[in-house]
Design a protein around this motif. Structure first.
Motif, PDB file in Angstrom:
ATOM      1  N   PHE B 236     -25.192   3.252  21.465  1.00  0.00           N
ATOM      2  CA  PHE B 236     -24.679   4.404  22.221  1.00  0.00           C
ATOM      3  C   PHE B 236     -24.886   4.217  23.721  1.00  0.00           C
ATOM      4  CE2 PHE B 236     -22.932   7.886  19.754  1.00  0.00           C
ATOM      5  CZ  PHE B 236     -23.107   7.409  18.469  1.00  0.00           C
ATOM      6  N   PHE B 237     -25.857   3.393  24.098  1.00  0.00           N
ATOM      7  CA  PHE B 237     -26.091   3.169  25.537  1.00  0.00           C
ATOM      8  C   PHE B 237     -24.979   2.328  26.157  1.00  0.00           C
ATOM      9  CE2 PHE B 237     -29.285   3.212  29.007  1.00  0.00           C
ATOM     10  CZ  PHE B 237     -29.651   4.522  28.837  1.00  0.00           C
ATOM     11  N   ILE B 238     -24.074   1.873  25.317  1.00  0.00           N
ATOM     12  CA  ILE B 238     -22.899   1.153  25.794  1.00  0.00           C
ATOM     13  C   ILE B 238     -22.040   2.077  26.655  1.00  0.00           C
ATOM     14  CG2 ILE B 238     -21.076   1.568  24.050  1.00  0.00           C
ATOM     15  CD1 ILE B 238     -21.100  -1.523  23.716  1.00  0.00           C
ATOM     16  N   VAL B 239     -22.348   3.363  26.576  1.00  0.00           N
ATOM     17  CA  VAL B 239     -21.619   4.361  27.380  1.00  0.00           C
ATOM     18  C   VAL B 239     -21.681   4.001  28.873  1.00  0.00           C
ATOM     19  CG1 VAL B 239     -23.590   5.946  27.677  1.00  0.00           C
ATOM     20  CG2 VAL B 239     -21.279   6.844  27.715  1.00  0.00           C
ATOM     21  N   ILE B 240     -22.764   3.392  29.340  1.00  0.00           N
ATOM     22  CA  ILE B 240     -22.884   3.112  30.778  1.00  0.00           C
ATOM     23  C   ILE B 240     -21.892   2.027  31.214  1.00  0.00           C
ATOM     24  CG2 ILE B 240     -24.419   2.356  32.646  1.00  0.00           C
ATOM     25  CD1 ILE B 240     -26.670   3.772  31.215  1.00  0.00           C
ATOM     26  N   LEU B 317     -21.061  -0.937  11.510  1.00  0.00           N
ATOM     27  CA  LEU B 317     -19.703  -0.809  12.078  1.00  0.00           C
ATOM     28  C   LEU B 317     -19.399   0.644  12.456  1.00  0.00           C
ATOM     29  CD1 LEU B 317     -17.612  -3.233   9.868  1.00  0.00           C
ATOM     30  CD2 LEU B 317     -17.778  -3.302  12.364  1.00  0.00           C
ATOM     31  N   ALA B 318     -19.804   1.573  11.591  1.00  0.00           N
ATOM     32  CA  ALA B 318     -19.549   2.999  11.876  1.00  0.00           C
ATOM     33  C   ALA B 318     -20.301   3.426  13.130  1.00  0.00           C
ATOM     34  CB  ALA B 318     -19.964   3.846  10.679  1.00  0.00           C
ATOM     35  N   CYS B 319     -21.543   2.971  13.277  1.00  0.00           N
ATOM     36  CA  CYS B 319     -22.322   3.314  14.479  1.00  0.00           C
ATOM     37  C   CYS B 319     -21.684   2.659  15.713  1.00  0.00           C
ATOM     38  CB  CYS B 319     -23.770   2.835  14.343  1.00  0.00           C
ATOM     39  SG  CYS B 319     -24.703   3.745  13.119  1.00  0.00           S
ATOM     40  N   ALA B 320     -21.227   1.413  15.567  1.00  0.00           N
ATOM     41  CA  ALA B 320     -20.599   0.706  16.690  1.00  0.00           C
ATOM     42  C   ALA B 320     -19.336   1.434  17.149  1.00  0.00           C
ATOM     43  CB  ALA B 320     -20.255  -0.722  16.275  1.00  0.00           C
ATOM     44  N   LEU B 321     -18.543   1.882  16.192  1.00  0.00           N
ATOM     45  CA  LEU B 321     -17.312   2.607  16.529  1.00  0.00           C
ATOM     46  C   LEU B 321     -17.644   3.926  17.220  1.00  0.00           C
ATOM     47  CD1 LEU B 321     -14.215   2.838  16.332  1.00  0.00           C
ATOM     48  CD2 LEU B 321     -14.515   3.943  14.115  1.00  0.00           C
ATOM     49  N   ALA B 322     -18.654   4.628  16.689  1.00  0.00           N
ATOM     50  CA  ALA B 322     -19.026   5.922  17.277  1.00  0.00           C
ATOM     51  C   ALA B 322     -19.533   5.740  18.710  1.00  0.00           C
ATOM     52  CB  ALA B 322     -20.085   6.594  16.413  1.00  0.00           C
ATOM     53  N   GLY B 323     -20.389   4.731  18.925  1.00  0.00           N
ATOM     54  CA  GLY B 323     -20.916   4.474  20.270  1.00  0.00           C
ATOM     55  C   GLY B 323     -19.805   4.112  21.245  1.00  0.00           C
ATOM     56  N   THR B 324     -18.888   3.266  20.802  1.00  0.00           N
ATOM     57  CA  THR B 324     -17.778   2.838  21.659  1.00  0.00           C
ATOM     58  C   THR B 324     -16.843   4.013  21.960  1.00  0.00           C
ATOM     59  OG1 THR B 324     -17.915   0.685  20.610  1.00  0.00           O
ATOM     60  CG2 THR B 324     -15.963   1.104  21.899  1.00  0.00           C
ATOM     61  N   VAL B 348     -26.925  10.620  26.048  1.00  0.00           N
ATOM     62  CA  VAL B 348     -27.401   9.759  24.953  1.00  0.00           C
ATOM     63  C   VAL B 348     -28.902   9.951  24.743  1.00  0.00           C
ATOM     64  CG1 VAL B 348     -27.763   7.357  24.236  1.00  0.00           C
ATOM     65  CG2 VAL B 348     -25.561   8.050  25.143  1.00  0.00           C
ATOM     66  N   LEU B 349     -29.647  10.092  25.859  1.00  0.00           N
ATOM     67  CA  LEU B 349     -31.096  10.320  25.733  1.00  0.00           C
ATOM     68  C   LEU B 349     -31.361  11.614  24.963  1.00  0.00           C
ATOM     69  CD1 LEU B 349     -32.392   9.312  29.287  1.00  0.00           C
ATOM     70  CD2 LEU B 349     -32.796   8.118  27.137  1.00  0.00           C
ATOM     71  N   ILE B 350     -30.586  12.669  25.274  1.00  0.00           N
ATOM     72  CA  ILE B 350     -30.787  13.953  24.585  1.00  0.00           C
ATOM     73  C   ILE B 350     -30.426  13.821  23.100  1.00  0.00           C
ATOM     74  CG2 ILE B 350     -29.930  16.341  24.416  1.00  0.00           C
ATOM     75  CD1 ILE B 350     -29.633  16.255  27.505  1.00  0.00           C
ATOM     76  N   MET B 351     -29.286  13.188  22.835  1.00  0.00           N
ATOM     77  CA  MET B 351     -28.884  13.025  21.426  1.00  0.00           C
ATOM     78  C   MET B 351     -29.900  12.170  20.667  1.00  0.00           C
ATOM     79  SD  MET B 351     -24.744  12.748  21.271  1.00  0.00           S
ATOM     80  CE  MET B 351     -24.523  11.304  22.280  1.00  0.00           C
ATOM     81  N   ALA B 352     -30.496  11.195  21.375  1.00  0.00           N
ATOM     82  CA  ALA B 352     -31.505  10.338  20.737  1.00  0.00           C
ATOM     83  C   ALA B 352     -32.771  11.144  20.451  1.00  0.00           C
ATOM     84  CB  ALA B 352     -31.827   9.146  21.633  1.00  0.00           C
ATOM     85  N   LEU B 406     -15.251  10.433  11.590  1.00  0.00           N
ATOM     86  CA  LEU B 406     -14.541  11.609  12.113  1.00  0.00           C
ATOM     87  C   LEU B 406     -14.912  11.863  13.572  1.00  0.00           C
ATOM     88  CD1 LEU B 406     -14.662  14.100   9.098  1.00  0.00           C
ATOM     89  CD2 LEU B 406     -12.690  12.881  10.009  1.00  0.00           C
ATOM     90  N   PHE B 407     -16.207  11.721  13.868  1.00  0.00           N
ATOM     91  CA  PHE B 407     -16.685  11.865  15.257  1.00  0.00           C
ATOM     92  C   PHE B 407     -15.932  10.894  16.165  1.00  0.00           C
ATOM     93  CE2 PHE B 407     -19.672  10.111  18.440  1.00  0.00           C
ATOM     94  CZ  PHE B 407     -20.018  11.263  19.137  1.00  0.00           C
ATOM     95  N   SER B 408     -15.796   9.638  15.722  1.00  0.00           N
ATOM     96  CA  SER B 408     -15.105   8.623  16.529  1.00  0.00           C
ATOM     97  C   SER B 408     -13.639   8.989  16.712  1.00  0.00           C
ATOM     98  CB  SER B 408     -15.201   7.249  15.859  1.00  0.00           C
ATOM     99  OG  SER B 408     -16.517   6.963  15.511  1.00  0.00           O
ATOM    100  N   CYS B 409     -12.983   9.386  15.624  1.00  0.00           N
ATOM    101  CA  CYS B 409     -11.547   9.715  15.696  1.00  0.00           C
ATOM    102  C   CYS B 409     -11.316  10.885  16.649  1.00  0.00           C
ATOM    103  CB  CYS B 409     -11.012  10.062  14.314  1.00  0.00           C
ATOM    104  SG  CYS B 409     -10.915   8.634  13.240  1.00  0.00           S
ATOM    105  N   ILE B 410     -12.164  11.899  16.551  1.00  0.00           N
ATOM    106  CA  ILE B 410     -11.991  13.085  17.412  1.00  0.00           C
ATOM    107  C   ILE B 410     -12.147  12.691  18.881  1.00  0.00           C
ATOM    108  CG2 ILE B 410     -13.051  15.301  18.049  1.00  0.00           C
ATOM    109  CD1 ILE B 410     -13.638  15.641  15.000  1.00  0.00           C
ATOM    110  N   LEU B 411     -13.163  11.876  19.170  1.00  0.00           N
ATOM    111  CA  LEU B 411     -13.387  11.480  20.567  1.00  0.00           C
ATOM    112  C   LEU B 411     -12.249  10.605  21.099  1.00  0.00           C
ATOM    113  CD1 LEU B 411     -17.200  10.777  20.948  1.00  0.00           C
ATOM    114  CD2 LEU B 411     -15.921  12.816  21.479  1.00  0.00           C
ATOM    115  N   LEU B 412     -11.760   9.696  20.265  1.00  0.00           N
ATOM    116  CA  LEU B 412     -10.662   8.819  20.713  1.00  0.00           C
ATOM    117  C   LEU B 412      -9.395   9.634  20.971  1.00  0.00           C
ATOM    118  CD1 LEU B 412     -11.180   5.712  18.394  1.00  0.00           C
ATOM    119  CD2 LEU B 412     -11.699   5.892  20.827  1.00  0.00           C
TER     120      LEU B 412
END
Lengths: 250, 424
Positions: B236-240, B317-324, B348-352, B406-412
Motif C-alpha cells: 500500500f505504500f506504493i501510493v507514494i 495478487l489481490a493485495c497488490a491490486l488493491a495497493g496499486t 496508509v498509516l491510519i489504515m495500517a 471490489l475495493f480495487s474495482c471501485i477505486l479504479l
C-alpha cells in the motif's frame, strides 16, 4: 479546387465548470491544409482552451468544431494519427533519455520498430541531439528539452501539428533550429497550428495569424496585411493596438 | 497491446532509475519487518519464555509456602528468590527491592496463613456436624497474601501473574481444606482414611491449545504476524511513488500528449498498473524470503507459509491490486505532489494502524476494531492469517479476496470518472 479545411470552428463557446464567464465566446476560425496558422493573444485570451478543444481533450459548451473532418471528442484512431501535439510544458519523462522518450511515444503511435528507429535517429541528428541522446533528459538544457519535446510530436508525421508556445524560454540557437525546421516542415505540405507570445517569430513563421482576445478572434489575415490594415510597422505594435496595454495577469 | 507493453516497460525503467522510490518500496518495509519482529519477539520472550524472578518473604513457613515453592518449580514460569545477599527476605526488603525496580515482583506470605486455613476448615466442619469449634486460642484474624509489583511492570503482565498466582494459591487452599476435612472426619469416624494434600480430588485436568480443526498446527508468533503485515503495508505504500508519478504526468503535459495518441488511454493506465503490481509481487517475494531465510539467522522463528500456494499467490495478487488501485486513485485525486505524498502516506498509516498491522486487532477497543474491519489492509492481513495459520485454501480466503477485488474495482472506476471530470 478549394484547399481542404483541416480546422473548422463555428460560433464555439466554452465555459468551465463553476465559472460564469466563457473562455471562448462565439469563436469562428478556419484553417486550410498547408497553412501555418498562428493564434496570438494575451494571457487568458483562451488560446490553450482552444487548442485543447481542437485536440479533443476538452468538450466545448456550444457551436461546432471539425478537425480533419471529425468532431474532436469522437476522433477515430485514424483522425488521431493525423494530428500531433507539442504541449507548452516539456511533456517528457526526465529520468528517461531522449532516445527512450522518443521510442516510447513513437511506439504508442504504432510506428514499426525499424522505421521508428530510423526516424528517431534522423530527427536527433536534425536537431543536433545525437551525441546526447542516451543521457537522461534531466541533464539537458531547456533548449535541448524543447527540441526533444518537438520531435515527440512529429515522429508519426502528422498532417496537422498543434504547437503550444514551442520556443518559450529557450536560447537563440535552439529557437533558430526550431524555427528553421518548422518552416521546412510546413513547406513540405504539413499544416501547423501555433500559439505564441513571440511576435517576431510569428511574423516569420505564419502564413496567417488570428489575434484572439476575450474568447474570440478580433482580427485575422497575413501578418503583412494586418500590419498594413492597422497602420503598424510591426506585428507587436499592431497586437498592442488591438488588445491594449493593460496587463493581463491571470 | 504494444501500447500496454511500452507503458509497462517505461514504468519499470522509471522505477529502476528512482533510487529513493525503490528505497521506499523495498528497503523501508524490509527494515521494518526486521526491527519490529525482533522487538516484538524479544518482548514476547521476556514475558512468556524467560523465567522471571519473584521475591518471596515466607513468614508462614508452613504448608502453603512449601506448596507454592513446588508450584513455582513445576510451572517454570516464575523463579522464587528467598534470599538476597545471603539474607532471608523480610517484608520491608520485598517492598524496597520491587519499588526501586531491582526485582519486578514479590510475594509476602503472612505468618500463620496455613494454620488459619486449617482452623477455618475445622470450624466449617464443626458447624456442619454440630460439634465444638476448635478456634479457641487460635489466630482468627483474616490473612492476606500480598503480591507486589515494580510500578514499571505493564498491567497486562501484572494481570497474567495475578491470575496464575491466584489459581495456584486457590488450589493449595482447596488442598489444605480437603486435608483438614479428611483429618477431622478421620477423628470422628474410626477407620476412615486421611486424604493427602497432593491427592487429585477433582479428576479434572486443565489444558490449553490452539484450535486448528483438521489442519496442522502452525504456532502463531511475531514472524507469522509481521511478515504478512509489513508485506501488505509495503504494497500500500506504493501510493507514494505511484501517486506522485501520476501527478507529474498531469503537471507536465504528458497525460495530454498520451490522450491525443490513437488507441485507448486505458492501455497506458493498465501498463502502469501491471508494472506496479509486479513491484508489489517482488516486495512479497522479498518479504517471504526475509521470513524464510533471513529472520531465522537472527534466532527468530522461521516463517511457516502453509501448504496452499495457490491461495497464497491469490492473496498476494489481490493485495497488490488493491495497493496499486489505491495509489492510482490518490494520484488522480491529488492536484500536487505534496498532496499525493502526504495524504497517501498518512492515509496508509491510519489504515495500517486500525487494520492490525502494528498491533493485532483483537487487543483493540471495540470502536477501533469496527473501524479496522473497514481497512483493506485488515482484509489482506486476515487472508494471510487464513493461509499461514489455518492452512486455509481458496475456499477459506475467498471472502477476503472478494472484498479486496471490489475495493480495487471501485477505486479504479472512481479514478477514471475523476480523470474524465477534470477534463471539463
Amino acid at each position: 479546387m478549394m484547399p481542404q479545411a483541416l480546422i473548422e470552428v463555428h460560433n464555439v463557446y466554452k465555459t468551465y465548470r463553476g465559472k460564469v464567464e466563457p473562455v471562448l465566446n462565439g469563436l469562428d476560425l478556419e484553417v486550410t491544409a498547408g497553412e501555418f496558422y498562428g493564434i496570438l493573444g494575451p494571457n487568458g485570451a483562451g488560446k490553450t482552451s482552444l487548442m485543447n478543444i481542437l485536440c479533443g481533450l476538452v468538450p466545448y459548451t456550444g457551436g461546432t468544431v471539425q478537425v480533419t473532418g471529425s468532431e474532436p471528442r469522437h476522433f477515430s484512431a485514424l483522425s488521431k494519427s493525423r494530428i500531433g501535439l507539442v504541449p507548452q510544458d516539456i511533456a517528457l519523462y526526465d529520468k528517461l533519455s531522449a532516445r527512450e522518450n522518443l521510442h516510447f511515444f513513437g511506439s504508442a503511435y504504432r510506428i514499426p520498430h525499424k522505421e521508428l528507429k530510423e526516424r528517431t535517429e534522423y530527427y536527433l541528428n536534425v536537431f543536433g541531439l545525437e551525441k546526447h541522446a542516451s543521457r537522461p533528459l534531466k541533464t539537458y538544457s531547456g533548449g535541448m528539452k524543447r527540441r526533444v519535446n518537438l520531435i515527440a510530436g512529429i515522429l508519426h508525421a502528422p498532417d496537422l501539428l498543434f504547437l503550444d508556445e514551442p520556443t518559450v524560454g529557450i536560447d537563440v540557437q535552439s529557437r533558430n533550429v526550431i524555427v528553421e525546421f518548422l518552416t521546412e516542415y510546413n513547406r513540405s505540405g504539413h499544416t501547423v497550428f501555433y500559439t505564441s507570445h513571440h511576435m517576431r517569430e510569428a511574423e516569420t513563421l505564419c502564413s496567417r495569424v488570428g489575434i484572439m482576445d476575450n474568447g474570440r478572434i478580433i482580427a485575422e489575415g497575413t501578418p503583412a496585411d494586418l500590419m498594413q490594415q492597422h497602420a503598424c510597422e510591426t506585428l507587436e505594435a499592431m497586437f498592442l493596438k488591438l488588445t491594449g496595454k493593460d496587463l493581463r495577469d491571470e | 497491446m504494444r501500447r500496454f507493453y511500452e507503458a509497462w516497460k517505461k514504468e519499470i525503467l522509471l522505477l529502476l532509475r528512482d533510487p529513493a522510490g525503490l528505497g521506499i518500496l523495498f528497503v523501508l518495509p524490509g527494515v521494518m519487518v526486521f526491527l519490529i519482529t525482533l522487538i516484538q519477539d524479544s518482548a514476547l520472550n521476556a514475558q512468556r519464555e524467560t523465567r522471571q524472578q519473584i521475591l518471596v518473604c515466607d513468614l508462614d513457613r508452613d504448608t502453603l509456602g512449601q506448596q507454592l515453592r513446588r508450584g513455582f518449580d513445576a510451572s517454570g514460569f516464575l523463579e522464587p528468590v528467598y534470599q538476597v545477599n545471603n539474607a532471608e527476605l523480610n517484608e520491608a526488603d520485598v517492598l524496597r527491592l520491587t519499588s526501586d525496580g531491582t526485582y519486578k515482583m514479590g510475594m509476602i506470605i503472612p505468618q500463620g496463613v496455613s494454620a488459619r486455613i486449617r482452623t477455618n476448615a475445622g470450624n466449617v466442619l464443626a458447624s456442619v456436624l454440630g460439634t465444638e469449634k476448635t478456634s479457641a486460642g487460635a489466630d482468627t484474624a483474616r490473612k492476606e497474601i500480598r503480591l507486589v509489583f515494580d510500578p514499571a511492570v505493564p498491567s497486562s503482565y501484572k494481570a497474567s501473574v495475578e491470575i496464575a498466582m491466584e489459581r495456584n494459591i486457590n488450589a493449595i487452599q482447596t488442598g489444605l481444606l480437603v486435608e483438614a476435612f479428611s483429618g477431622k472426619i478421620a477423628e470422628l469416624i474410626p477407620g476412615a482414611g486421611k486424604v493427602q494434600l497432593s491427592a487429585d480430588v477433582t479428576g479434572v485436568d486443565f489444558g490449553t491449545e490452539y484450535s486448528t480443526g483438521e489442519h496442522t498446527l502452525i504456532k502463531p508468533n511475531s514472524v507469522q504476524h509481521n511478515v504478512p503485515a509489513w508485506t501488505i503495508f509495503a504494497m500500500f505504500f506504493i501510493v507514494i511513488p505511484l501517486g506522485t508519478n501520476i501527478v507529474r504526468e498531469k503537471d507536465n503535459g504528458i497525460e495530454r500528449r498520451l490522450r491525443v495518441i490513437p488507441g485507448s488511454f486505458d492501455m497506458s493506465v493498465f501498463g502502469k498498473i501491471s508494472a506496479y503490481m509486479l513491484v508489489c509481487m517482488l516486495q512479497f517475494a522479498l518479504m517471504l524470503s526475509t521470513g524464510l531465510f533471513w529472520l531465522p539467522m537472527l534466532g527468530l522463528p522461521e516463517l511457516v507459509i502453509g501448504s496452499n500456494v495457490a491461495a497464497l499467490l491469490a492473496v498476494a495478487l489481490a493485495c497488490a491490486l488493491a495497493g496499486t488501485a489505491y495509489g492510482l486513485f490518490i494520484g488522480t485525486l491529488a492536484r500536487t505532489h505534496e498532496q499525493a505524498a502526504s495524504f497517501g502516506s498518512i492515509s496508509v498509516l491510519i489504515m495500517a494502524a486500525i487494520g492490525g498491522i502494528w498491533v493485532p486487532s483483537f487487543v483493540m477497543p471495540p470502536l477501533v476494531k469496527t473501524l479496522g474491519s473497514l481497512s483493506p489492509l485488515n482484509w489482506g492481513l486476515n487472508a494471510f492469517y487464513d493461509v499461514f495459520l489455518r492452512e486455509g485454501g481458496l475456499d477459506m480466503v475467498w471472502p477476503h479476496l472478494l472484498r479486496l477485488f471490489l475495493f480495487s474495482c471501485i477505486l479504479l472506476l472512481a479514478a477514471r470518472i475523476i480523470a474524465a471530470f477534470k477534463y471539463r
